[in-house]
Design an enzyme around this catalytic site. Structure first.
Site, PDB file in Angstrom:
ATOM      1  N   ARG A  99      -2.477  -2.125  -3.701  1.00  0.00           N
ATOM      2  CA  ARG A  99      -3.523  -1.039  -3.592  1.00  0.00           C
ATOM      3  C   ARG A  99      -3.214   0.003  -4.465  1.00  0.00           C
ATOM      4  O   ARG A  99      -2.019   0.807  -4.256  1.00  0.00           O
ATOM      5  CB  ARG A  99      -3.518  -0.403  -2.110  1.00  0.00           C
ATOM      6  CG  ARG A  99      -4.599   0.525  -1.851  1.00  0.00           C
ATOM      7  CD  ARG A  99      -4.801   1.020  -0.608  1.00  0.00           C
ATOM      8  NE  ARG A  99      -5.948   1.825  -0.500  1.00  0.00           N
ATOM      9  CZ  ARG A  99      -6.151   2.758   0.635  1.00  0.00           C
ATOM     10  NH1 ARG A  99      -5.391   2.410   1.683  1.00  0.00           N
ATOM     11  NH2 ARG A  99      -7.292   3.364   0.722  1.00  0.00           N
ATOM     12  N   GLU A 142      -8.240  -3.787   5.032  1.00  0.00           N
ATOM     13  CA  GLU A 142      -8.230  -3.751   3.734  1.00  0.00           C
ATOM     14  C   GLU A 142      -7.122  -4.563   3.332  1.00  0.00           C
ATOM     15  O   GLU A 142      -7.246  -5.069   2.048  1.00  0.00           O
ATOM     16  CB  GLU A 142      -7.634  -2.235   3.347  1.00  0.00           C
ATOM     17  CG  GLU A 142      -9.006  -1.104   3.311  1.00  0.00           C
ATOM     18  CD  GLU A 142      -8.463   0.157   3.894  1.00  0.00           C
ATOM     19  OE1 GLU A 142      -7.917   0.522   5.021  1.00  0.00           O
ATOM     20  OE2 GLU A 142      -8.773   0.776   2.996  1.00  0.00           O
ATOM     21  N   HIS A 201     -11.843   4.495  -0.800  1.00  0.00           N
ATOM     22  CA  HIS A 201     -11.985   3.483   0.349  1.00  0.00           C
ATOM     23  C   HIS A 201     -12.662   2.578  -0.116  1.00  0.00           C
ATOM     24  O   HIS A 201     -13.716   1.588   1.017  1.00  0.00           O
ATOM     25  CB  HIS A 201     -12.738   4.099   1.584  1.00  0.00           C
ATOM     26  CG  HIS A 201     -11.875   5.175   2.160  1.00  0.00           C
ATOM     27  ND1 HIS A 201     -12.491   6.288   3.057  1.00  0.00           N
ATOM     28  CD2 HIS A 201     -10.887   5.386   2.549  1.00  0.00           C
ATOM     29  CE1 HIS A 201     -11.775   7.082   3.610  1.00  0.00           C
ATOM     30  NE2 HIS A 201     -10.485   6.441   3.337  1.00  0.00           N
ATOM     31  N   ARG A 252      -9.786  17.575   5.842  1.00  0.00           N
ATOM     32  CA  ARG A 252     -10.511  17.991   4.722  1.00  0.00           C
ATOM     33  C   ARG A 252     -11.731  18.490   4.903  1.00  0.00           C
ATOM     34  O   ARG A 252     -12.577  18.122   5.768  1.00  0.00           O
ATOM     35  CB  ARG A 252     -10.472  16.600   3.727  1.00  0.00           C
ATOM     36  CG  ARG A 252      -9.376  16.054   3.396  1.00  0.00           C
ATOM     37  CD  ARG A 252      -9.794  15.087   2.008  1.00  0.00           C
ATOM     38  NE  ARG A 252      -8.487  14.429   1.848  1.00  0.00           N
ATOM     39  CZ  ARG A 252      -8.549  12.868   1.647  1.00  0.00           C
ATOM     40  NH1 ARG A 252      -9.441  12.298   2.294  1.00  0.00           N
ATOM     41  NH2 ARG A 252      -7.271  12.442   1.757  1.00  0.00           N
ATOM     42  N   ASN A 262       1.134  -1.090   0.022  1.00  0.00           N
ATOM     43  CA  ASN A 262       0.096   0.121   0.139  1.00  0.00           C
ATOM     44  C   ASN A 262       0.917   1.395  -0.111  1.00  0.00           C
ATOM     45  O   ASN A 262       1.426   1.759   0.845  1.00  0.00           O
ATOM     46  CB  ASN A 262      -1.162  -0.190   1.399  1.00  0.00           C
ATOM     47  CG  ASN A 262      -1.650   1.210   1.334  1.00  0.00           C
ATOM     48  OD1 ASN A 262      -1.703   2.126   0.623  1.00  0.00           O
ATOM     49  ND2 ASN A 262      -2.545   1.218   2.452  1.00  0.00           N
TER      50      ASN A 262
END
Ligand code: ADP
Length: 399
Positions: free
Chosen positions: A91, A384, A180, A239, A7
């Protein structure tokens, strides 16, 4: 089969070696500050044996070489040679409209990923760079790309289009993609298994530094909160999430920002950090709230309010909801946030058990549904890496 999961971020690289015969993690680690002075690797085995080395690294290829030294290390590693790795799962941030499923990497796949760099200029070069470096270092091992966007590729046009001139979609593919996806896929399927209902309507809340929510019907994603980039949707650590674009232009002029600085501002200086002026981290936020900091309380209220707006919208979009699932660092660990999110959701029969909700994360599924709730409220630790390894195994087994 042993699978190596990678990742890669713009300056970091997280990895795991998984034994897929029993779906266990053999070792995990991360490399940080790649391309910046002071790079280092930290690796840990489940038995607690750690490996740490500091050495400046110029690029992801050098970082991977360092990782391979770590996983094959005589004392702290888990394999003797790279030949023991049956496949590598990567990923990858963006599949755009080209990939609606994970794929075995070919030269053609890499060319398409290169073309899609414009959709993720920070992450895509690192993702593709890592794939190319793995091919160079282990040329006979299959590489699989697992995209953050593909789980959302089932959204219908009415959900993913922005109401801007249609040509912008046709010519430049400007639309909502969602991110995601690996996590929403994993937790929605774990929830379906837990409920024993493969037709379940589920709202999945992945709440970490980046946060997003998805509406999943019988395992199929119908809508999600992140958009063309991960900036849209929920209030996040740094964010802004949703904001009127006209307010952005107004603020830009007031702050004297250049046009190209605006997106960075919205990604890095807003959200919880913008409201508190101090932190983006929810552990700090909890402490500040305890000490009576009103801005911290406001930030948590705003975070929860935005999630509730989406839960309301998605319950209607799905035509009902069987379960609301929480995952990610905040979703799994922050009881106050979960309780606040569920406030008012009684209106459609979703009620959290406040006592059960105080549970500390155990790594297992926790059912925090109140007795008289029609909707199940679940905490499901996301994984994940396992999802990437499962997809990788499935694809290489088919070939
Ligand atoms: P990322 O999006 O970077 O993967 P994470 O899923 O790790 O983020 O979530 C990070 C957020 O979760 C931070 O705000 C952090 O404070 C919060 N968090 C992580 N672990 C805990 C914990 N044990 N207790 C409370 N909050 C936590």
């Amino acid at each position: 089969m042993k699978i190596f999961v990678v990742n890669a971020g713009s300056s970091s690289l997280k990895y795991q070696v998984m034994d897929m015969d029993n779906e266990t993690m053999l070792v995990k680690g991360n490399v940080e500050r790649i391309g910046i002075a002071g790079s280092f690797i930290k690796q840990k085995r489940p038995d607690g044996v750690t490996y740490e080395v500091s050495k400046d690294l110029e690029n992801h290829s050098q970082a991977l070489q360092m990782v391979f030294d770590a996983i094959t290390d005589e004392k702290c590693g888990v394999i003797k040679s790279l030949d023991e790795i049956g496949a590598v799962g990567h990923r990858v941030l963006h599949g755009a409209e080209d990939f609606t499923e994970s794929v075995v990497v070919t030269e053609e796949v890499l060319k398409i990923c290169d073309k899609n760099t414009e959709f993720g200029p920070l992450h895509m070069p690192a993702n593709v760079g890592c794939i190319r470096a793995c091919i160079a270092l282990m040329p006979n091992t299959p590489q699989v790309a697992v995209f953050d966007t593909t789980f959302h590729s089932t959204m219908e046009k009415k959900a993913y289009l922005y109401a801007i001139p249609y040509d912008l979609y046709i010519n430049y593919k400007i639309r909502k993609y969602g991110f995601h996806g690996t996590s929403h896929n994993f937790i929605s399927h774990e929830a379906m298994k837990y409920l024993g209902n493969d037709k379940a309507k589920i709202i999945t809340c992945h709440l970490g530094n980046g946060a997003s929510i998805a509406a999943v019907d019988a395992g199929v994603c119908k809508d999600t909160s992140m958009g063309f980039t991960p900036l849209e949707g929920l209030v996040m650590g740094t964010r802004s999430g949703n904001i009127d674009p006209a307010a952005v232009e107004f603020a830009r002029k007031k702050l004297g920002l250049k046009a190209e600085e605006v997106v960075n501002f919205l990604n890095k200086k807003c959200g919880v950090l913008g409201i508190t002026g101090k932190t983006s981290d929810f552990r700090d936020l909890a402490e500040m709230i305890e000490n009576g900091d009103e801005q911290a309380k406001l930030a948590l209220d705003m975070f929860a309010w935005r999630i509730r707006e989406y839960i309301g919208a998605y319950s209607v979009a799905l035509g009902g909801v069987d379960a609301i699932v929480f995952a990610g660092g905040i979703g799994e660990n922050n009881a106050a946030a979960r309780e606040l999110v569920l406030e008012g959701c009684e209106v459609f029969g979703a009620k959290i058990d406040k006592e059960k909700n105080k549970v500390a994360s155990t790594g297992n599924i926790e059912d925090v549904t109140a007795k008289d709730s029609k909707v199940r409220i679940l905490i499901i630790p996301t994984n994940e890496e396992l999802m990437i390894a499962r997809d990788t195994l499935r694809l290489v087994s088919q070939n």
